[in-house]
Design a protein around this motif. Sequence first.
Motif, PDB file in Angstrom:
ATOM      1  N   LYS A  91       0.826  -1.205   0.000  1.00  0.00           N
ATOM      2  CA  LYS A  91       0.000   0.000   0.000  1.00  0.00           C
ATOM      3  C   LYS A  91       0.860   1.254   0.000  1.00  0.00           C
ATOM      4  CE  LYS A  91      -3.648   2.392   2.577  1.00  0.00           C
ATOM      5  NZ  LYS A  91      -4.534   2.335   3.769  1.00  0.00           N
ATOM      6  N   GLY A  92       1.896   1.255   0.819  1.00  0.00           N
ATOM      7  CA  GLY A  92       2.777   2.415   0.876  1.00  0.00           C
ATOM      8  C   GLY A  92       3.536   2.628  -0.419  1.00  0.00           C
ATOM      9  N   LEU A  93       3.943   1.546  -1.060  1.00  0.00           N
ATOM     10  CA  LEU A  93       4.639   1.650  -2.344  1.00  0.00           C
ATOM     11  C   LEU A  93       3.704   2.174  -3.431  1.00  0.00           C
ATOM     12  CD1 LEU A  93       6.678  -1.665  -2.210  1.00  0.00           C
ATOM     13  CD2 LEU A  93       7.587   0.663  -1.992  1.00  0.00           C
ATOM     14  N   MET A  94       2.450   1.733  -3.413  1.00  0.00           N
ATOM     15  CA  MET A  94       1.476   2.236  -4.375  1.00  0.00           C
ATOM     16  C   MET A  94       1.221   3.729  -4.171  1.00  0.00           C
ATOM     17  SD  MET A  94       0.352   0.128  -6.692  1.00  0.00           S
ATOM     18  CE  MET A  94      -1.188   0.935  -7.141  1.00  0.00           C
ATOM     19  N   GLN A  95       1.226   4.163  -2.927  1.00  0.00           N
ATOM     20  CA  GLN A  95       1.061   5.592  -2.656  1.00  0.00           C
ATOM     21  C   GLN A  95       2.211   6.385  -3.262  1.00  0.00           C
ATOM     22  OE1 GLN A  95       0.763   5.474   1.635  1.00  0.00           O
ATOM     23  NE2 GLN A  95      -1.474   5.449   1.597  1.00  0.00           N
ATOM     24  N   PHE A  96       3.422   5.837  -3.175  1.00  0.00           N
ATOM     25  CA  PHE A  96       4.578   6.528  -3.751  1.00  0.00           C
ATOM     26  C   PHE A  96       4.521   6.570  -5.267  1.00  0.00           C
ATOM     27  CE2 PHE A  96       8.800   6.015  -5.729  1.00  0.00           C
ATOM     28  CZ  PHE A  96       9.299   7.293  -5.471  1.00  0.00           C
ATOM     29  N   THR A  97       4.250   5.430  -5.915  1.00  0.00           N
ATOM     30  CA  THR A  97       4.246   5.420  -7.376  1.00  0.00           C
ATOM     31  C   THR A  97       3.102   6.259  -7.936  1.00  0.00           C
ATOM     32  OG1 THR A  97       3.050   3.300  -7.337  1.00  0.00           O
ATOM     33  CG2 THR A  97       5.447   3.217  -7.602  1.00  0.00           C
ATOM     34  N   ALA A  98       1.975   6.315  -7.218  1.00  0.00           N
ATOM     35  CA  ALA A  98       0.886   7.189  -7.654  1.00  0.00           C
ATOM     36  C   ALA A  98       1.303   8.650  -7.537  1.00  0.00           C
ATOM     37  CB  ALA A  98      -0.366   6.923  -6.814  1.00  0.00           C
ATOM     38  N   MET A  99       2.049   8.977  -6.481  1.00  0.00           N
ATOM     39  CA  MET A  99       2.507  10.350  -6.277  1.00  0.00           C
ATOM     40  C   MET A  99       3.499  10.771  -7.355  1.00  0.00           C
ATOM     41  SD  MET A  99       5.351  12.170  -4.943  1.00  0.00           S
ATOM     42  CE  MET A  99       6.167  11.100  -3.750  1.00  0.00           C
ATOM     43  N   THR A 100       4.406   9.881  -7.741  1.00  0.00           N
ATOM     44  CA  THR A 100       5.357  10.237  -8.788  1.00  0.00           C
ATOM     45  C   THR A 100       4.644  10.409 -10.131  1.00  0.00           C
ATOM     46  OG1 THR A 100       5.904   7.915  -9.267  1.00  0.00           O
ATOM     47  CG2 THR A 100       7.244   9.045  -7.615  1.00  0.00           C
ATOM     48  N   GLY A 101       3.666   9.539 -10.393  1.00  0.00           N
ATOM     49  CA  GLY A 101       2.895   9.673 -11.624  1.00  0.00           C
ATOM     50  C   GLY A 101       2.092  10.953 -11.657  1.00  0.00           C
ATOM     51  N   GLU A 102       1.693  11.444 -10.499  1.00  0.00           N
ATOM     52  CA  GLU A 102       0.941  12.690 -10.424  1.00  0.00           C
ATOM     53  C   GLU A 102       1.750  13.855 -10.979  1.00  0.00           C
ATOM     54  OE1 GLU A 102      -2.013  15.478  -9.673  1.00  0.00           O
ATOM     55  OE2 GLU A 102      -2.108  13.285  -9.753  1.00  0.00           O
ATOM     56  N   LEU A 103       3.071  13.820 -10.820  1.00  0.00           N
ATOM     57  CA  LEU A 103       3.901  14.890 -11.373  1.00  0.00           C
ATOM     58  C   LEU A 103       3.788  14.934 -12.892  1.00  0.00           C
ATOM     59  CD1 LEU A 103       5.980  17.110 -11.382  1.00  0.00           C
ATOM     60  CD2 LEU A 103       7.778  15.378 -11.065  1.00  0.00           C
ATOM     61  N   VAL A 104       3.878  13.782 -13.549  1.00  0.00           N
ATOM     62  CA  VAL A 104       3.759  13.749 -15.005  1.00  0.00           C
ATOM     63  C   VAL A 104       2.353  14.169 -15.432  1.00  0.00           C
ATOM     64  CG1 VAL A 104       3.836  12.278 -17.054  1.00  0.00           C
ATOM     65  CG2 VAL A 104       5.579  12.041 -15.275  1.00  0.00           C
ATOM     66  N   LYS A 105       1.334  13.716 -14.707  1.00  0.00           N
ATOM     67  CA  LYS A 105      -0.027  14.144 -15.019  1.00  0.00           C
ATOM     68  C   LYS A 105      -0.154  15.655 -14.936  1.00  0.00           C
ATOM     69  CE  LYS A 105      -2.434   9.987 -13.344  1.00  0.00           C
ATOM     70  NZ  LYS A 105      -3.415   9.497 -12.343  1.00  0.00           N
TER      71      LYS A 105
END
Length: 275
Positions: A91-105
């Motif tokens: 869950k914590g790793l998914m929170q991180f990868t979603a956050m990094t993807g948010e930058l590109v979005k």
Amino acid sequence: MITAISGPLAGYRAQHLKLTIEGSVATLTLDRPERKNPLTFESYSEMAAILRAAVHDDAVRAFVVTGSGGNFCSGGDVHEIIGPLLERDTKGLMQFTAMTGELVKAMRACPQPIVAAVDGVAAGAGAIIAMASDIRLGTSRAKVAFLFNRVGLAGCDMGACAILPRIVGQGRASELLYLGRSLGGEEALAWGFFNSLHASEDVQPAAAALAKEIAEGPSFAHAMTKRMLQMEWAMSVDQAIEAEAVAQALCMTTQDFRRAYDAFVAKQRPVFKGD
């Protein structure tokens, strides 16, 4: 580094990167030169937040993204990001990868065109930030590396498998993502990753000049161009033609369209205002 943001974003204070605004061009500078400008959890989030806020900033018409000290960005900080990730659950790793993807979005969703000025190292997430920009200027000493496989990860990070093939082609993107090797400046220019090459001392001024030229154009129309470049990836040619007909008709309702006509009749250069 704390820098006050002027203009419509007055009151916003950047704490984990530099934000300067000159005229209608905003420059985001990753500013940890002693470590080649790595990203932290905080700088990821702050950069995305600034770009999201820019959606509502009509005074800023273009962005420059760059790094300080002769490098662009070395990716996620090994000590401040990679190490802590080893302690997270799924869950914590998914929170991180979603956050990094948010930058590109955020980069793709902000209406302002983004010009990257890339010198030295642009690795991992740094390469992604360059990739996600609208235009990339580089130097002969630039080293762009999508090196996720070097740390045991897949190349499909932050949209790389969707965006990179559209810039350099499927085969070349596959090579970069499977091998994680550095793409030098001259090769990056030949492959179409860089739009142009400049001396190290000239690349940021060249990016600023290009951003200023873009900012002097019709900003509503530029935002529409950026939006359609994004949306048409998932359209057929017929759908794209229909969508562009609507987009262009909307641009014809702007005052900038009228200004261009009036200037042409008067044999003058139009001064666009973005309305």
